[in-house]
Design a protein around this motif. Structure first.
Motif, PDB file in Angstrom:
ATOM      1  N   ARG A  92     -23.137 -16.958 -61.575  1.00  0.00           N
ATOM      2  CA  ARG A  92     -23.957 -17.583 -60.544  1.00  0.00           C
ATOM      3  C   ARG A  92     -23.286 -17.459 -59.180  1.00  0.00           C
ATOM      4  N   ALA A  93     -21.955 -17.611 -59.122  1.00  0.00           N
ATOM      5  CA  ALA A  93     -21.236 -17.562 -57.856  1.00  0.00           C
ATOM      6  C   ALA A  93     -21.401 -16.212 -57.168  1.00  0.00           C
ATOM      7  N   GLU A  94     -21.336 -15.133 -57.940  1.00  0.00           N
ATOM      8  CA  GLU A  94     -21.464 -13.811 -57.341  1.00  0.00           C
ATOM      9  C   GLU A  94     -22.873 -13.544 -56.825  1.00  0.00           C
ATOM     10  N   ARG A  95     -23.841 -14.252 -57.330  1.00  0.00           N
ATOM     11  CA  ARG A  95     -25.224 -14.037 -56.927  1.00  0.00           C
ATOM     12  C   ARG A  95     -25.645 -14.947 -55.788  1.00  0.00           C
ATOM     13  N   LEU A  96     -24.768 -15.856 -55.360  1.00  0.00           N
ATOM     14  CA  LEU A  96     -25.104 -16.766 -54.273  1.00  0.00           C
ATOM     15  C   LEU A  96     -25.156 -16.014 -52.950  1.00  0.00           C
ATOM     16  N   PRO A  97     -26.035 -16.464 -52.048  1.00  0.00           N
ATOM     17  CA  PRO A  97     -26.018 -15.853 -50.716  1.00  0.00           C
ATOM     18  C   PRO A  97     -24.696 -16.181 -50.016  1.00  0.00           C
ATOM     19  N   LYS A  98     -24.250 -15.261 -49.177  1.00  0.00           N
ATOM     20  CA  LYS A  98     -22.994 -15.449 -48.475  1.00  0.00           C
ATOM     21  C   LYS A  98     -23.214 -16.250 -47.195  1.00  0.00           C
ATOM     22  N   LEU A  99     -22.253 -17.101 -46.899  1.00  0.00           N
ATOM     23  CA  LEU A  99     -22.204 -17.797 -45.621  1.00  0.00           C
ATOM     24  C   LEU A  99     -20.966 -17.266 -44.919  1.00  0.00           C
ATOM     25  N   LEU A 100     -21.178 -16.480 -43.855  1.00  0.00           N
ATOM     26  CA  LEU A 100     -20.067 -15.864 -43.154  1.00  0.00           C
ATOM     27  C   LEU A 100     -19.355 -16.894 -42.292  1.00  0.00           C
ATOM     28  N   LEU A 101     -18.038 -16.955 -42.447  1.00  0.00           N
ATOM     29  CA  LEU A 101     -17.238 -17.843 -41.619  1.00  0.00           C
ATOM     30  C   LEU A 101     -17.212 -17.280 -40.196  1.00  0.00           C
ATOM     31  N   PRO A 102     -17.425 -18.142 -39.201  1.00  0.00           N
ATOM     32  CA  PRO A 102     -17.389 -17.645 -37.821  1.00  0.00           C
ATOM     33  C   PRO A 102     -15.976 -17.188 -37.450  1.00  0.00           C
ATOM     34  N   HIS A 103     -15.861 -16.390 -36.429  1.00  0.00           N
ATOM     35  CA  HIS A 103     -14.542 -15.938 -35.976  1.00  0.00           C
ATOM     36  C   HIS A 103     -13.762 -17.158 -35.476  1.00  0.00           C
ATOM     37  N   PRO A 104     -12.508 -17.323 -35.918  1.00  0.00           N
ATOM     38  CA  PRO A 104     -11.725 -18.508 -35.542  1.00  0.00           C
ATOM     39  C   PRO A 104     -11.551 -18.676 -34.040  1.00  0.00           C
ATOM     40  N   ALA A 105     -11.573 -17.578 -33.279  1.00  0.00           N
ATOM     41  CA  ALA A 105     -11.387 -17.666 -31.832  1.00  0.00           C
ATOM     42  C   ALA A 105     -12.582 -18.328 -31.147  1.00  0.00           C
ATOM     43  N   HIS A 106     -13.682 -18.444 -31.863  1.00  0.00           N
ATOM     44  CA  HIS A 106     -14.895 -19.043 -31.304  1.00  0.00           C
ATOM     45  C   HIS A 106     -14.601 -20.465 -30.800  1.00  0.00           C
ATOM     46  N   GLY A 107     -13.823 -21.230 -31.568  1.00  0.00           N
ATOM     47  CA  GLY A 107     -13.352 -22.531 -31.113  1.00  0.00           C
ATOM     48  C   GLY A 107     -14.288 -23.704 -31.331  1.00  0.00           C
ATOM     49  N   HIS A 108     -15.580 -23.480 -31.342  1.00  0.00           N
ATOM     50  CA  HIS A 108     -16.531 -24.573 -31.498  1.00  0.00           C
ATOM     51  C   HIS A 108     -16.911 -24.740 -32.968  1.00  0.00           C
ATOM     52  N   PRO A 109     -17.178 -25.973 -33.381  1.00  0.00           N
ATOM     53  CA  PRO A 109     -17.611 -26.149 -34.777  1.00  0.00           C
ATOM     54  C   PRO A 109     -19.003 -25.564 -34.987  1.00  0.00           C
ATOM     55  N   LEU A 110     -19.233 -25.089 -36.197  1.00  0.00           N
ATOM     56  CA  LEU A 110     -20.542 -24.582 -36.581  1.00  0.00           C
ATOM     57  C   LEU A 110     -21.316 -25.751 -37.166  1.00  0.00           C
ATOM     58  N   ARG A 111     -22.368 -26.201 -36.462  1.00  0.00           N
ATOM     59  CA  ARG A 111     -23.219 -27.282 -36.955  1.00  0.00           C
ATOM     60  C   ARG A 111     -24.223 -26.705 -37.945  1.00  0.00           C
ATOM     61  N   ILE A 112     -24.425 -27.440 -39.042  1.00  0.00           N
ATOM     62  CA  ILE A 112     -25.326 -26.998 -40.108  1.00  0.00           C
ATOM     63  C   ILE A 112     -26.355 -28.088 -40.331  1.00  0.00           C
ATOM     64  N   GLY A 113     -27.641 -27.723 -40.331  1.00  0.00           N
ATOM     65  CA  GLY A 113     -28.686 -28.702 -40.573  1.00  0.00           C
ATOM     66  C   GLY A 113     -30.068 -28.144 -40.281  1.00  0.00           C
ATOM     67  N   ARG A 114     -31.069 -29.024 -40.345  1.00  0.00           N
ATOM     68  CA  ARG A 114     -32.452 -28.617 -40.068  1.00  0.00           C
ATOM     69  C   ARG A 114     -32.761 -28.602 -38.582  1.00  0.00           C
ATOM     70  N   ASP A 115     -31.943 -29.251 -37.784  1.00  0.00           N
ATOM     71  CA  ASP A 115     -32.157 -29.331 -36.334  1.00  0.00           C
ATOM     72  C   ASP A 115     -32.173 -27.923 -35.730  1.00  0.00           C
ATOM     73  N   PRO A 116     -33.184 -27.602 -34.911  1.00  0.00           N
ATOM     74  CA  PRO A 116     -33.245 -26.268 -34.302  1.00  0.00           C
ATOM     75  C   PRO A 116     -32.017 -25.930 -33.456  1.00  0.00           C
ATOM     76  N   ALA A 117     -31.289 -26.934 -32.990  1.00  0.00           N
ATOM     77  CA  ALA A 117     -30.095 -26.686 -32.178  1.00  0.00           C
ATOM     78  C   ALA A 117     -28.864 -26.367 -33.036  1.00  0.00           C
ATOM     79  N   SER A 118     -28.981 -26.440 -34.356  1.00  0.00           N
ATOM     80  CA  SER A 118     -27.848 -26.154 -35.233  1.00  0.00           C
ATOM     81  C   SER A 118     -27.465 -24.690 -35.162  1.00  0.00           C
ATOM     82  N   GLY A 119     -26.170 -24.409 -35.264  1.00  0.00           N
ATOM     83  CA  GLY A 119     -25.699 -23.025 -35.303  1.00  0.00           C
ATOM     84  C   GLY A 119     -26.169 -22.327 -36.566  1.00  0.00           C
TER      85      GLY A 119
END
Length: 183
Positions: A92-119
């Motif tokens: 099951r793990a290999e078949r999961l969609p990937k969530l790419l980690l943002p580049h660490p130099a980006h510096g800002h947190p990646l917000r996750i949610g239903r809000d349209p303003a989420s990254g």
């Protein structure tokens, strides 16, 4: 002039293996319905306090023990059962969609949610408007639940507050699950 000393010899202390065997017989006895819960708890307390093998023997004398053959069969079944669970999880793990980690130099947190303003906008009914955030901090990735209704998980365990995550971990937001990938 010689002298002799006499030492009182006490029976050897019970080994952990002896105690574990007796506890297993008691657990099997309650699982097969041969002991009530109260009797099991009482005998378990006595087994933990026992100092000699004969004290353990009395606690399990009325319970049948498994033959060597049945122990081998049940041990094999338990091992295979555990293997199939791990195999299913890996498949099951290999078949999961990937969530790419943002580049660490980006510096800002990646917000996750239903809000349209989420990254990372996840439009699913089990995902909260502001569900979680992923931040690179002190050389590590930290996933923080932001008070979501249906929870955030890492490798199947619910996140309380924050958890350190790494590439390959399974992360879940409500009923949506992804595998973290560095790209």
């Amino acid at each position: 002039m010689t002298s002799s000393f006499e030492f009182n010899t006490y029976p050897a202390r019970l080994s952990d293996a002896e105690r574990d065997r007796a506890l297993k017989v008691l657990r099997d006895g309650v699982a097969m319905g041969r002991l009530s819960h109260d009797t099991f708890v009482h005998r378990m307390e006595l087994a933990l306090a026992a100092r000699r093998p004969d004290e353990l023997a009395v606690l399990t004398a009325d319970l049948p023990t498994e033959s060597r053959f049945s122990r081998a069969v049940f041990g094999t079944v338990e091992a295979l059962s555990g293997f199939t669970v791990r195999l299913r999880r890996a498949w099951r793990a290999e078949r999961l969609p990937k969530l790419l980690l943002p580049h660490p130099a980006h510096g800002h947190p990646l917000r996750i949610g239903r809000d349209p303003a989420s990254g990372l906008r996840l439009n699913h009914e089990t995902v909260s408007r502001v569900h979680a955030e992923l931040r690179h901090q002190g050389g590590m990735w930290v996933l923080r639940d932001l008070g979501s209704t249906n929870g955030t998980t890492v490798n199947g365990r619910r996140v309380v507050g924050a958890a350190v995550v790494r590439e390959g971990d399974q992360v879940g937001f409500g009923r949506m699950t992804f595998r973290l990938s560095a790209g």
